[in-house]
Design an enzyme around this catalytic site. Structure first.
Site, PDB file in Angstrom:
ATOM      1  N   GLN A  20      11.397  24.510 -22.290  1.00 25.40           N
ATOM      2  CA  GLN A  20      12.517  23.567 -22.305  1.00 25.40           C
ATOM      3  C   GLN A  20      13.764  24.191 -21.684  1.00 25.40           C
ATOM      4  OE1 GLN A  20      12.420  20.471 -23.068  1.00 25.40           O
ATOM      5  NE2 GLN A  20      10.504  20.241 -24.180  1.00 25.40           N
ATOM      6  N   SER A  40       0.227  31.079 -26.212  1.00 25.71           N
ATOM      7  CA  SER A  40       0.435  29.645 -26.437  1.00 25.71           C
ATOM      8  C   SER A  40      -0.916  28.966 -26.604  1.00 25.71           C
ATOM      9  CB  SER A  40       1.199  29.024 -25.257  1.00 25.71           C
ATOM     10  OG  SER A  40       1.464  27.659 -25.495  1.00 25.71           O
ATOM     11  N   ASN A  43      -2.919  25.778 -32.354  1.00 23.12           N
ATOM     12  CA  ASN A  43      -3.440  26.313 -33.632  1.00 23.12           C
ATOM     13  C   ASN A  43      -3.972  25.220 -34.551  1.00 23.12           C
ATOM     14  OD1 ASN A  43      -0.889  25.347 -34.183  1.00 23.12           O
ATOM     15  ND2 ASN A  43      -0.107  27.244 -35.068  1.00 23.12           N
ATOM     16  N   CYS A  44      -3.489  23.985 -34.389  1.00 23.37           N
ATOM     17  CA  CYS A  44      -4.029  22.895 -35.203  1.00 23.37           C
ATOM     18  C   CYS A  44      -5.474  22.562 -34.824  1.00 23.37           C
ATOM     19  CB  CYS A  44      -3.165  21.646 -35.063  1.00 23.37           C
ATOM     20  SG  CYS A  44      -1.497  21.826 -35.732  1.00 23.37           S
ATOM     21  N   LYS A  72       6.806  28.653 -14.003  1.00 24.38           N
ATOM     22  CA  LYS A  72       8.109  28.473 -14.639  1.00 24.38           C
ATOM     23  C   LYS A  72       9.059  29.651 -14.449  1.00 24.38           C
ATOM     24  CE  LYS A  72       5.699  25.995 -18.379  1.00 24.38           C
ATOM     25  NZ  LYS A  72       6.197  24.627 -18.282  1.00 24.38           N
ATOM     26  N   THR A 272      21.627  30.577 -36.243  1.00 25.63           N
ATOM     27  CA  THR A 272      21.758  31.308 -37.501  1.00 25.63           C
ATOM     28  C   THR A 272      23.245  31.584 -37.725  1.00 25.63           C
ATOM     29  OG1 THR A 272      21.614  33.493 -36.467  1.00 25.63           O
ATOM     30  CG2 THR A 272      19.531  32.393 -37.027  1.00 25.63           C
ATOM     31  N   PRO A 275      26.067  33.517 -34.047  1.00 25.64           N
ATOM     32  CA  PRO A 275      26.040  32.435 -33.045  1.00 25.64           C
ATOM     33  C   PRO A 275      25.197  32.727 -31.810  1.00 25.64           C
ATOM     34  CG  PRO A 275      28.177  33.547 -33.076  1.00 25.64           C
ATOM     35  CD  PRO A 275      27.432  34.043 -34.267  1.00 25.64           C
ATOM     36  N   GLY A 281      11.101  26.802 -35.793  1.00 28.11           N
ATOM     37  CA  GLY A 281       9.705  26.818 -36.224  1.00 28.11           C
ATOM     38  C   GLY A 281       9.510  27.125 -37.696  1.00 28.11           C
ATOM     39  N   LYS A 432      -0.785 -10.620 -40.210  1.00 31.82           N
ATOM     40  CA  LYS A 432       0.271  -9.911 -40.926  1.00 31.82           C
ATOM     41  C   LYS A 432      -0.305  -8.538 -41.282  1.00 31.82           C
ATOM     42  CE  LYS A 432       1.233 -13.279 -43.882  1.00 31.82           C
ATOM     43  NZ  LYS A 432       1.859 -14.133 -44.899  1.00 31.82           N
TER      44      LYS A 432
END
Length: 450
Positions: A20, A40, A43-44, A72, A272, A275, A281, A432
Site C-alpha cells: 500500500q 507473504s 495463513n487462513c 514493487k 504508537t 509518532p 495486525g 422477503k
C-alpha cells in the site's frame, strides 16, 4: 527527502502495508524484515492444505521477495529477525540468520507487525507427546510432513475455536481419527449456546469424538492423554489451538505502551505513542466499532485495513480507522457459522440493555432443490434500534452476516433491515430474505414501534 520505512514482519499486516505504501509513494525506500522463510502467505488457508482441499503449497504463497523487488521495488529480507528497537537513535538491530551476524539499520518510520504467538495450555508432561501448533508456513509444512512420514492415524485437537473446528473437518478429510477437547461447555464460545450446539451436532454426526467441559491434564507414560473429566484417550499427535497472544516483546522492551487487552496501544491512525513507530495486525490493541472500548481481534480483514490506514497517514493523506466489528465465519463440515459484533453474554457483561430477534427459515425457496435450515439471531437496542451484533448458522450464513455487517457500518437500525432490497431468485433466497424478516420481527421488541 525520501523516507526510509522499515517493516517488522510480513504476511497480512506488514506485506500489505509495504504494498500500500508503494502504491501511494513511489519514492520511499521500503525494507521488510521477516524472520521466517516465507514473507507473504495465506495463513487462513493452512488447514485446507493439510486437509487436501488446497493441492499445492505454492497456491498459498501470496508473494515472494523476488516478486516484491521486481514488481514493487520493495526489498524483503527473509530470515532476518529484528531483535531490538532503538527509539532514541531511530534504528533497529537485526539478526541475520543466514549469515549468523547482527547489524543496525536506520529508519525514518518504523512499522511493527510481528503478529501473534500461540498460547501453550498447561498440560503436565507435554514433552511426552507429539505436539504441534499451526501459526506459520513452517508449522504447516512440518505437520504435513510428519503426518505422512510418521503415519499418524489420530489427533487430539486441544481447543474448539476457529482453528480447532476447521482442523476437525480437514483432519477427517485426510482420514485421521479426530478427538476434540474443549475447556468450556460449548465449542466456538463467541456463538450463542444454541448455535454452538448445532455445530456440536455436526461434529458428532461426522464422527468427531467431542469432549466438552474438559481439558487435557497430562500425557501419561504410555502417551495416552488424561482428561480432567477422567476420560483417557489415545492420539498419535496433539494440535494445540487454545488461542494466540500478541507478539509484543520488542514493543515492551522499547517502552511502547501496552493496552488492557495485551496489545500495543495505537491511535486511529495506527501510531504508537512514538509518532515515528506504527503498529498493525494481531499485535495491537484497537477499539470496538460499536462501543468504542479497547478490542484485540486477530483477523485478516482488520490487518489489511490497518495497513492501508498506516500507509495513508505516513504519506500525509490520513484516513482514520473506524474500529473493529469482529466479523468472522467458520465452515464445519456442512454447517457454516458466521458472527458480527457482540453476542448476548458480551452485552450482559457490559450491562448494555438489548432485545433479540430470531428466525429459523430455509436459506432459499423451500421448493427449490437443496433448501436447508438457516438460523439467524440479531441483538439490538430496544430504544434506538441500533444493531449490536448478529449470528447465523447454516448455508447462506455468510451472505446474511455480510449484509448485517454492512448495515451496522452504515448505522442502519434493526428496523431498516426491512427496507433492504436483497437479490432474490429461488436458488438464492426468498421474496422477503431472512434479513428482512428479522427487521419485521424486531418491531414487537422495540419500546417505540414504527
Amino acid at each position: 527527502m525520501t523516507n526510509k520505512v522499515l517493516v517488522i514482519g510480513g504476511v497480512a499486516g506488514g506485506a500489505t502495508f509495504a504494498s500500500q505504501l508503494r502504491m501511494l509513494d513511489d519514492q520511499a525506500e521500503i525494507i521488510v524484515f521477516e524472520k521466517d522463510g516465507t514473507m507473504s502467505f495465506a495463513n487462513c488457508g493452512m488447514p485446507y492444505y493439510l486437509g487436501g482441499f488446497v493441492k499445492k503449497r505454492e497456491h498459498l504463497i501470496a508473494a515472494t521477495p523476488e516478486s516484491f523487488q521486481k514488481d514493487k521495488n520493495i526489498e524483503v529480507r527473509i530470515r532476518h529477525e529484528v531483535i531490538r528497537i532503538n527509539r532514541a537513535e531511530k534504528t533497529v538491530t537485526i539478526k541475520d540468520h543466514i549469515k549468523d551476524e547482527s547489524y543496525v539499520e536506520r529508519y525514518d518510520k518504523l512499522v511493527y507487525s510481528p503478529g501473534a504467538v500461540p498460547m501453550v495450555p498447561d498440560i503436565k508432561h507435554l514433552d511426552r507427546g507429539n505436539c504441534y501448533s499451526l501459526r506459520s508456513f513452517k508449522d504447516m509444512l512440518k505437520l504435513d510432513e510428519h503426518i505422512t512420514t510418521k503415519n499418524y492415524q489420530s489427533v487430539c485437537l486441544v481447543g474448539g475455536g476457529f482453528i480447532g473446528l476447521e482442523m476437525a473437518e480437514n483432519m477427517k478429510a485426510r482420514g485421521i481419527k479426530v478427538h476434540l477437547v474443549q475447556r468450556s461447555t460449548h465449542v466456538l464460545g463467541l456463538l450463542e449456546p444454541q448455535f454452538s450446539a448445532k455445530l456440536e451436532e455436526e461434529l458428532i454426526k461426522n464422527d468427531v469424538d467431542l469432549h466438552l467441559s474438559a481439558t487435557v491434564e497430562q500425557i501419561n507414560e504410555d502417551r495416552t492423554l488424561q482428561l480432567s473429566d477422567g476420560t483417557v484417550i489415545e492420539a498419535d499427535f496433539l494440535l494445540l489451538a487454545v488461542g494466540i497472544k500478541p507478539n509484543k516483546h520488542l514493543a515492551e522492551s522499547a517502552g511502547l505502551t501496552i493496552g488492557a487487552t495485551g496489545g500495543v496501544c495505537v491511535n486511529e491512525y495506527m501510531q504508537t505513542d512514538d509518532p515515528d513507530i506504527y503498529a498493525i495486525g494481531d499485535v495491537i490493541e484497537s477499539f470496538d466499532f460499536i462501543t468504542g472500548k479497547p478490542k484485540q481481534v486477530p483477523l485478516a480483514w482488520v490487518a489489511h485495513r490497518e495497513a492501508y490506514v498506516a500507509a495513508r497517514h505516513i504519506t500525509g493523506d490520513p484516513v482514520p480507522f473506524r474500529g473493529i466489528l469482529g466479523t468472522a465465519i467458520c465452515k464445519v463440515f456442512e454447517k457454516d457459522a458466521a458472527i458480527v459484533g457482540h453476542h448476548a453474554s458480551s452485552l450482559q457483561k457490559m450491562g448494555v440493555p438489548f432485545e433479540t430477534a430470531e428466525l429459523t427459515a430455509k436459506q432459499h425457496a423451500g421448493y427449490y432443490p437443496g433448501a436447508s435450515e438457516l438460523s439467524l439471531i440479531v441483538h439490538f437496542c430496544p430504544d434506538t434500534g441500533k444493531i449490536y451484533g448478529a449470528q447465523a448458522v447454516g448455508q447462506g450464513a455468510d451472505k446474511r452476516i455480510d449484509v448485517i455487517s454492512t448495515a451496522i457500518t452504515g448505522n442502519l437500525s434493526v428496523l431498516e433491515l426491512q427496507t433492504l432490497e436483497i437479490a432474490y431468485a429461488p436458488p438464492f433466497s426468498a421474496p422477503k430474505d431472512p434479513v428482512n424478516m428479522i427487521g419485521y420481527k424486531a418491531v414487537k421488541k422495540m419500546n417505540t414501534k414504527k
